[in-house]
Motif scaffolding. Sequence first.
Motif, mmCIF file in Angstrom:
data_model
loop_
_atom_site.group_PDB
_atom_site.id
_atom_site.type_symbol
_atom_site.label_atom_id
_atom_site.label_comp_id
_atom_site.label_asym_id
_atom_site.label_seq_id
_atom_site.Cartn_x
_atom_site.Cartn_y
_atom_site.Cartn_z
ATOM 1 N N GLU A 1 2.518 -57.919 20.280
ATOM 2 C CA GLU A 1 1.789 -56.561 21.019
ATOM 3 C C GLU A 1 2.949 -55.577 21.070
ATOM 4 O OE1 GLU A 1 -0.706 -55.795 24.550
ATOM 5 O OE2 GLU A 1 -2.122 -57.038 23.185
ATOM 6 N N ILE A 2 2.585 -54.312 20.670
ATOM 7 C CA ILE A 2 3.498 -53.033 21.064
ATOM 8 C C ILE A 2 2.904 -51.901 21.461
ATOM 9 C CG2 ILE A 2 3.321 -52.537 18.721
ATOM 10 C CD1 ILE A 2 6.215 -51.362 18.700
ATOM 11 N N HIS A 3 3.308 -50.948 22.288
ATOM 12 C CA HIS A 3 2.671 -49.965 22.766
ATOM 13 C C HIS A 3 3.380 -48.589 22.684
ATOM 14 C CE1 HIS A 3 0.193 -53.080 24.942
ATOM 15 N NE2 HIS A 3 1.438 -53.536 25.176
ATOM 16 N N LEU A 4 2.722 -47.546 21.949
ATOM 17 C CA LEU A 4 3.511 -46.359 21.720
ATOM 18 C C LEU A 4 2.963 -45.092 22.246
ATOM 19 C CD1 LEU A 4 3.215 -48.443 18.767
ATOM 20 C CD2 LEU A 4 5.244 -46.725 18.159
ATOM 21 N N ALA A 5 3.741 -44.294 22.338
ATOM 22 C CA ALA A 5 2.940 -42.741 22.752
ATOM 23 C C ALA A 5 3.659 -41.906 21.859
ATOM 24 C CB ALA A 5 3.287 -42.502 24.182
ATOM 25 N N LEU A 6 3.065 -40.842 21.227
ATOM 26 C CA LEU A 6 3.541 -39.831 20.310
ATOM 27 C C LEU A 6 2.770 -38.668 20.984
ATOM 28 C CD1 LEU A 6 3.319 -42.476 18.355
ATOM 29 C CD2 LEU A 6 3.010 -40.906 16.588
ATOM 30 N N ILE A 7 3.928 -37.558 21.253
ATOM 31 C CA ILE A 7 3.639 -36.508 22.016
ATOM 32 C C ILE A 7 4.072 -35.142 21.170
ATOM 33 C CG2 ILE A 7 3.887 -35.182 24.262
ATOM 34 C CD1 ILE A 7 4.612 -37.974 25.442
ATOM 35 N N GLY A 8 3.027 -34.089 21.180
ATOM 36 C CA GLY A 8 3.533 -32.841 20.628
ATOM 37 C C GLY A 8 2.362 -31.841 21.032
ATOM 38 N N SER A 9 2.392 -30.790 20.190
ATOM 39 C CA SER A 9 1.833 -29.757 20.356
ATOM 40 C C SER A 9 0.922 -29.418 19.193
ATOM 41 C CB SER A 9 2.534 -28.356 20.683
ATOM 42 O OG SER A 9 3.292 -28.406 22.070
ATOM 43 N N GLY A 10 0.002 -28.446 19.119
ATOM 44 C CA GLY A 10 -0.766 -28.084 17.939
ATOM 45 C C GLY A 10 -0.115 -27.650 16.887
ATOM 46 N N GLY A 11 -0.154 -28.318 15.912
ATOM 47 C CA GLY A 11 0.542 -28.184 14.349
ATOM 48 C C GLY A 11 1.627 -29.324 14.396
ATOM 49 N N ASP A 12 1.895 -30.125 15.244
ATOM 50 C CA ASP A 12 2.887 -31.119 15.026
ATOM 51 C C ASP A 12 2.331 -32.171 14.268
ATOM 52 O OD1 ASP A 12 4.796 -29.516 16.361
ATOM 53 O OD2 ASP A 12 4.293 -30.694 18.430
ATOM 54 N N GLY A 13 1.076 -32.547 14.233
ATOM 55 C CA GLY A 13 0.412 -33.616 13.574
ATOM 56 C C GLY A 13 0.596 -34.922 14.055
ATOM 57 N N PRO B 1 -8.682 -28.900 27.151
ATOM 58 C CA PRO B 1 -9.958 -28.358 26.843
ATOM 59 C C PRO B 1 -9.822 -27.087 25.911
ATOM 60 C CG PRO B 1 -9.316 -27.638 29.014
ATOM 61 C CD PRO B 1 -8.408 -28.383 28.525
ATOM 62 N N GLN B 2 -8.669 -26.610 25.392
ATOM 63 C CA GLN B 2 -8.517 -25.605 24.240
ATOM 64 C C GLN B 2 -9.179 -26.015 23.237
ATOM 65 O OE1 GLN B 2 -5.916 -27.621 25.612
ATOM 66 N NE2 GLN B 2 -5.119 -28.410 23.880
ATOM 67 N N ILE B 3 -9.667 -25.024 22.464
ATOM 68 C CA ILE B 3 -10.214 -24.906 21.198
ATOM 69 C C ILE B 3 -9.323 -25.427 20.279
ATOM 70 C CG2 ILE B 3 -11.464 -23.866 19.286
ATOM 71 C CD1 ILE B 3 -13.143 -24.448 22.027
ATOM 72 N N ARG B 4 -8.027 -24.849 20.310
ATOM 73 C CA ARG B 4 -7.072 -25.225 19.313
ATOM 74 C C ARG B 4 -5.638 -25.069 19.815
ATOM 75 N NH1 ARG B 4 -6.553 -22.212 13.173
ATOM 76 N NH2 ARG B 4 -4.924 -23.700 12.540
ATOM 77 N N GLY B 5 -4.657 -25.871 19.543
ATOM 78 C CA GLY B 5 -3.297 -25.761 20.133
ATOM 79 C C GLY B 5 -3.102 -26.421 21.388
ATOM 80 N N GLY B 6 -1.994 -26.176 21.993
ATOM 81 C CA GLY B 6 -1.779 -27.018 23.342
ATOM 82 C C GLY B 6 -1.275 -28.230 23.185
ATOM 83 N N GLU B 7 -0.629 -29.010 24.142
ATOM 84 C CA GLU B 7 -0.153 -30.369 23.886
ATOM 85 C C GLU B 7 -1.342 -31.381 23.843
ATOM 86 O OE1 GLU B 7 1.899 -27.989 27.345
ATOM 87 O OE2 GLU B 7 -0.136 -28.533 26.826
ATOM 88 N N SER B 8 -0.726 -32.395 23.046
ATOM 89 C CA SER B 8 -1.722 -33.354 22.837
ATOM 90 C C SER B 8 -0.741 -34.745 22.741
ATOM 91 C CB SER B 8 -2.329 -33.363 21.669
ATOM 92 O OG SER B 8 -1.705 -33.235 20.298
ATOM 93 N N ALA B 9 -1.527 -35.929 22.926
ATOM 94 C CA ALA B 9 -0.726 -37.294 22.912
ATOM 95 C C ALA B 9 -1.659 -38.138 22.278
ATOM 96 C CB ALA B 9 -0.177 -37.579 24.232
ATOM 97 N N ALA B 10 -0.886 -39.116 21.627
ATOM 98 C CA ALA B 10 -1.768 -40.096 20.708
ATOM 99 C C ALA B 10 -1.279 -41.377 21.557
ATOM 100 C CB ALA B 10 -1.647 -40.192 19.381
ATOM 101 N N HIS B 11 -1.642 -42.511 21.992
ATOM 102 C CA HIS B 11 -1.595 -43.735 22.659
ATOM 103 C C HIS B 11 -2.087 -44.738 21.968
ATOM 104 C CE1 HIS B 11 -0.556 -41.640 26.419
ATOM 105 N NE2 HIS B 11 -1.674 -41.008 26.288
ATOM 106 N N VAL B 12 -1.236 -45.591 21.295
ATOM 107 C CA VAL B 12 -1.290 -46.403 20.061
ATOM 108 C C VAL B 12 -0.785 -47.951 20.843
ATOM 109 C CG1 VAL B 12 -0.978 -47.238 17.735
ATOM 110 C CG2 VAL B 12 -0.994 -44.956 18.367
ATOM 111 N N THR B 13 -1.825 -48.917 20.852
ATOM 112 C CA THR B 13 -1.387 -50.364 20.763
ATOM 113 C C THR B 13 -1.788 -51.204 19.562
ATOM 114 O OG1 THR B 13 -1.675 -50.247 23.203
ATOM 115 C CG2 THR B 13 -1.769 -52.462 22.167
#
Length: 576
Positions: free
Chosen positions: A6-18, A45-57
Amino acid sequence: MNTEHEIHLALIGSGGDGVMATAAMLIRTAARIGLYGMMTQSYGPQIRGGESAAHVTIGREPIGVVGRTKDLVVCFRFADVARFVRELDVTTHSAILHGQETQPMPELLQAAGGPKVAIDFGALLERAGLPELTKNVLLYGVLLRTLGWDLAIGQACVEEVFGHKSSGVISTNLRALELGYRELEAITLPWRAPRPAEHTAPRSVLSGNEACARAAVAAGCRFYAGYPITPSSEVLEEMTDLLPTVGGRLVQAEDEMAALGMVIGASYGGVPAMTATSGPGLSLMSELLGLSSMAEIPLVIVNCQRAGPSTGIPSQTEQSDLWHAVYGGHGDFPRVVLAPTDVTHCYPTMFRAFYCAETYQLPVLVLSDASIAQRSEIIDPVSTDALPRGTRRTAQPAPGESFLRFNLQDLECADGVSACAIPGTPGGMHSIAGIEHTERGTPSSDGALHQTMSRKRFAKLAAVAKVSAAWCSSYGRTTAPRAVIAWGSSAGVVRQYVATHPDTALFVPEILHPFPIDALRAFLHGRQQVSVVEMNYQGQLHHHLRALGAIDTSARRLGRAGGLPFQLREVEEWLG
């Protein structure tokens, strides 16, 4: 904590980083090589942009919850990390991969004991003549090599993801993938990624919302009306693609009330119908729910719960609509309430929902939540062959026969379900409205008749209770002295706890109303301690079970309000 499984990752960026797209490609890749995985999203809660994170296991066994402690944290900018410090931890083995920065590294990332690698994504892309918008695919290439997975698998994934684009777009992204995979020095990590599974067929990647939509269509749904609302909007989007392929119809309504009104109209016309919403939309639908029950018109509502009340936290999960689903609305009216526990379980839940709605002619609510609705899981193929399929009882009156839409003889048959006449049926003319009525549907103010008709309508719940008594699951030893009751998405993390604590067993109700009380009482027999774990402030299931007499005052109420999914360490602290 990383193992070779098992492996755990976090990918963090802003709107447009993908970063969400990169994480989605990782999950797709894991599915292709026979692994399991789960991806959750964190955004504002923003409609578009802002920071976002994907958490993956990702792992070799089915994943019950995304791990909080990360083996690898990826960020394009240090400034984006601050928002997510409460959602992830690092240890001495955690690695950090980040963009070229002049700002100081955040304390959270400094605490990681593994390698810290900086990549100048912009300079790499510029030298290769690639556009900046391909940096997420470049990152995908870096991660693919870091995890030790074959480039060919990544190329197939990129071709699939961008297959609807032009050949030039596909070629550009393949170049970005190869740039990240081939031209950067391999990152040496203090842990091993899960290896591809041998002799295992590729698995599917689905979100809970996608699974609900696909299962609904497979169960017979042919009409959908809805209004976009986070976190349920993907059900509407998926239905837009699915329904035309089976001859169904979809309408995007002007609001939630209009949507449910259309669903009632379609269902009255004989078409299995549904909608999906979240808490604020369910509030608007309350009056029409009563109409569905009073007029005995089947329908299904998927309610993707979010943190509330009011607008609350639209993008975050909670389990706080139980009381609304079971008790909400004026007057007495029956309804069925179901709850899936993960993406795979959305299939039997939706089949049961349409079975109950069509067979017993009443509204059915499915309490999903944001955690299930919007996370992506790698799942095995789901067989629907043995799942229940509802058939609406319809009438074909003989010439001259008086049709009684709400025939009270059906009350004597115990289930309270009367045959309905689809509009246009010869001899099936009748009145139908939200007002109390006679057997023919004629409006009536007779109190004694109201009592009898209420008994007829509620007889349906007793009938549902008989067929749904086994719609529950249990985990752990029958002799375990401690018992935990959990529902919905919270069941996954508690199940993970029970797997390593033989003194604890778990009961998961898959139908919340009518509740499988006999099954719960049998499960609790001989237990020394009972706890109810749920994600809401008031302990709604705990109080519901107290009201039903299924648990007593010694049962503990554990949990908290929503915002973030439960983590294993929280459950360990609560249960000891």
